[in-house]
Design a protein around this motif. Structure first.
Motif, PDB file in Angstrom:
ATOM      1  N   LEU A   1       0.430  -1.434   0.083  1.00 10.54           N
ATOM      2  CA  LEU A   1      -0.233   0.143   0.087  1.00 10.54           C
ATOM      3  C   LEU A   1       1.463   1.767   0.190  1.00 10.54           C
ATOM      4  CD1 LEU A   1      -3.130  -0.723   2.091  1.00 10.54           C
ATOM      5  CD2 LEU A   1      -3.465   0.376  -0.125  1.00 10.54           C
ATOM      6  N   LYS A   2       1.795   1.358   0.364  1.00  6.09           N
ATOM      7  CA  LYS A   2       2.763   2.586   1.271  1.00  6.09           C
ATOM      8  C   LYS A   2       3.155   2.844  -0.856  1.00  6.09           C
ATOM      9  CE  LYS A   2       4.486   3.346   5.225  1.00  6.09           C
ATOM     10  NZ  LYS A   2       5.173   3.446   6.512  1.00  6.09           N
TER      11      LYS A   2
ATOM     12  N   ALA B   1       1.170   4.300  -2.626  1.00  4.36           N
ATOM     13  CA  ALA B   1       0.338   5.318  -2.395  1.00  4.36           C
ATOM     14  C   ALA B   1       1.842   6.312  -2.137  1.00  4.36           C
ATOM     15  CB  ALA B   1       0.014   5.567  -0.629  1.00  4.36           C
TER      16      ALA B   1
ATOM     17  N   CYS C   1       0.937   7.937  -5.916  1.00  6.57           N
ATOM     18  CA  CYS C   1       0.067   8.928  -5.932  1.00  6.57           C
ATOM     19  C   CYS C   1       0.156  10.367  -5.299  1.00  6.57           C
ATOM     20  CB  CYS C   1      -1.198   8.171  -5.233  1.00  6.57           C
ATOM     21  SG  CYS C   1      -2.930   9.322  -5.262  1.00  6.57           S
ATOM     22  N   HIS C   2      -0.899  10.933  -6.855  1.00  6.08           N
ATOM     23  CA  HIS C   2      -0.346  12.392  -6.232  1.00  6.08           C
ATOM     24  C   HIS C   2      -0.639  13.204  -5.061  1.00  6.08           C
ATOM     25  CE1 HIS C   2       2.158  13.035 -10.074  1.00  6.08           C
ATOM     26  NE2 HIS C   2       1.370  12.237 -10.880  1.00  6.08           N
TER      27      HIS C   2
ATOM     28  N   ILE D   1      -2.831   3.714  -7.197  1.00  2.03           N
ATOM     29  CA  ILE D   1      -3.505   2.990  -6.280  1.00  2.03           C
ATOM     30  C   ILE D   1      -4.753   2.844  -6.811  1.00  2.03           C
ATOM     31  CG2 ILE D   1      -4.142   3.040  -4.331  1.00  2.03           C
ATOM     32  CD1 ILE D   1      -3.183   5.936  -3.309  1.00  2.03           C
TER      33      ILE D   1
ATOM     34  N   SER E   1      -7.494  12.155  -6.997  1.00  2.49           N
ATOM     35  CA  SER E   1      -6.500  11.017  -6.926  1.00  2.49           C
ATOM     36  C   SER E   1      -6.388  11.216  -5.159  1.00  2.49           C
ATOM     37  CB  SER E   1      -4.935  11.128  -7.359  1.00  2.49           C
ATOM     38  OG  SER E   1      -4.786  12.261  -6.775  1.00  2.49           O
TER      39      SER E   1
ATOM     40  N   VAL F   1      -8.958   9.111  -3.162  1.00  2.00           N
ATOM     41  CA  VAL F   1      -8.343   7.447  -3.115  1.00  2.00           C
ATOM     42  C   VAL F   1      -7.049   7.280  -1.976  1.00  2.00           C
ATOM     43  CG1 VAL F   1      -7.205   6.123  -4.268  1.00  2.00           C
ATOM     44  CG2 VAL F   1      -8.918   7.102  -5.674  1.00  2.00           C
ATOM     45  N   LYS F   2      -6.409   8.267  -2.287  1.00  2.27           N
ATOM     46  CA  LYS F   2      -4.775   8.455  -1.166  1.00  2.27           C
ATOM     47  C   LYS F   2      -5.202   8.523   0.077  1.00  2.27           C
ATOM     48  CE  LYS F   2      -0.545  10.583  -0.921  1.00  2.27           C
ATOM     49  NZ  LYS F   2       0.574  10.705  -1.874  1.00  2.27           N
TER      50      LYS F   2
ATOM     51  N   ILE G   1      -3.131   2.817   6.038  1.00  2.00           N
ATOM     52  CA  ILE G   1      -1.808   2.237   6.181  1.00  2.00           C
ATOM     53  C   ILE G   1      -1.792   2.657   7.695  1.00  2.00           C
ATOM     54  CG2 ILE G   1       0.608   2.828   5.909  1.00  2.00           C
ATOM     55  CD1 ILE G   1      -0.248   3.459   3.186  1.00  2.00           C
TER      56      ILE G   1
END
Lengths: 146, 146
Positions: free
Chosen positions: A105-106, A109, A112-113, A122, B77, B80-81, B88
């Motif tokens: 996940l990290k 992430a 991802c902007h 993601i 985005s 989502v992040k 996390i």
DNA sequence: CCTTGACCTTCCCATCATGGGAAGGACTAA
DNA sequence: TTAGTCCTTCCCATGATGGGAAGGTCAAGG
């Protein structure tokens, strides 16, 4: 003492004390004439034992075994250690599963902007076929660990 | 294709596909005249998405949100992040709890001979009062994490 | 003596994601 | 046609925990 006092003294909720009695983790409490449960200091001691084991993540089944070993003064310390080591292994397995999820996940992430733009690695990572083929048909996937 | 094929292609059990439909995580499948569920490649794609998210430990609720964001091509985005980062954090909280349990247990186990003798610091550690006072009255103790 | 409030009792239900299995209908290959 | 495999729905179980209702009990104060 009543169940409420035993609860406060042991840190186990009244709900759980009754539940533990029901599933025979502990023996039925003595009752007053009006069927109130009463607890001795010894009972509270047992409840504290349970709470500490529970806080270390032992299951009810494991606690049953531990309580039996606790009461059996002639048991070998190896018996206790075996349960503990098995539980440690279980914990480490779960920690590894969580670490794997966290890492993936990290990674996603980090690419991802996280702004107002729609493109997002993601969600694309979830959507794209990554050549895994049929999923693990296991009864216990990664998800159960969380 | 039938539910069995969709299951194999996606890695989601037939039981879970029906369950996901029931809780409205996915839309009701089309049915044949004899009320068999049928799935398109697109449906399978959605199921794969779900399986990957699930394998990363996302809850059904989180997956609902992720699916909505997946379908919404204009979403930011950042949305989502945010979900990913929150998850996390949750994973790291659980990892920390497991690490704490493991540390304590390993400490106790390291002082246990693990032989035929009865004295055992592990079980004594559960039994002795360590001056903790009333237990954490939290709805979510350490145990829930495992 | 009676009321009030805090406690206790049992019983049922909910969580979360998952599987098991039964009873019965549908389809497919020989 | 028959056997075997698939599908359907429905109910139940898991593990550890809490919520809440309906009703009994007890202790303190008026």
């Amino acid at each position: 003492m009543n169940i409420g006092e035993a609860s406060k003294a042991s840190g186990v909720s009244t709900k759980m004390i009754r539940y533990y009695e029901q599933i025979k983790l502990i023996s039925p409490a003595h009752r007053t004439e009006s069927s109130y449960r009463t607890y001795t200091d010894n009972d509270v001691h047992t409840l504290q034992f349970i709470r500490r084991a529970r806080d270390l993540g032992f299951s009810v089944e494991q606690m049953k075994a531990l309580l039996a070993l606790w009461r059996d003064r002639s048991r070998a310390s190896a018996d206790v250690k075996a349960i503990a080591l098995e539980h440690i292994a279980e914990l480490e397995r779960k920690a590894a599963a969580i670490a794997a999820m966290t890492k993936t996940l990290k990674h996603l992430a980090s690419h991802c902007h996280g702004d107002e733009r729609p493109d997002c690695p993601i969600i694309e990572g979830f959507a794209e076929t990554l050549g895994e083929g049929p999923g693990v048909p296991s009864k216990f996937g990664l998800a159960n660990v969380v």
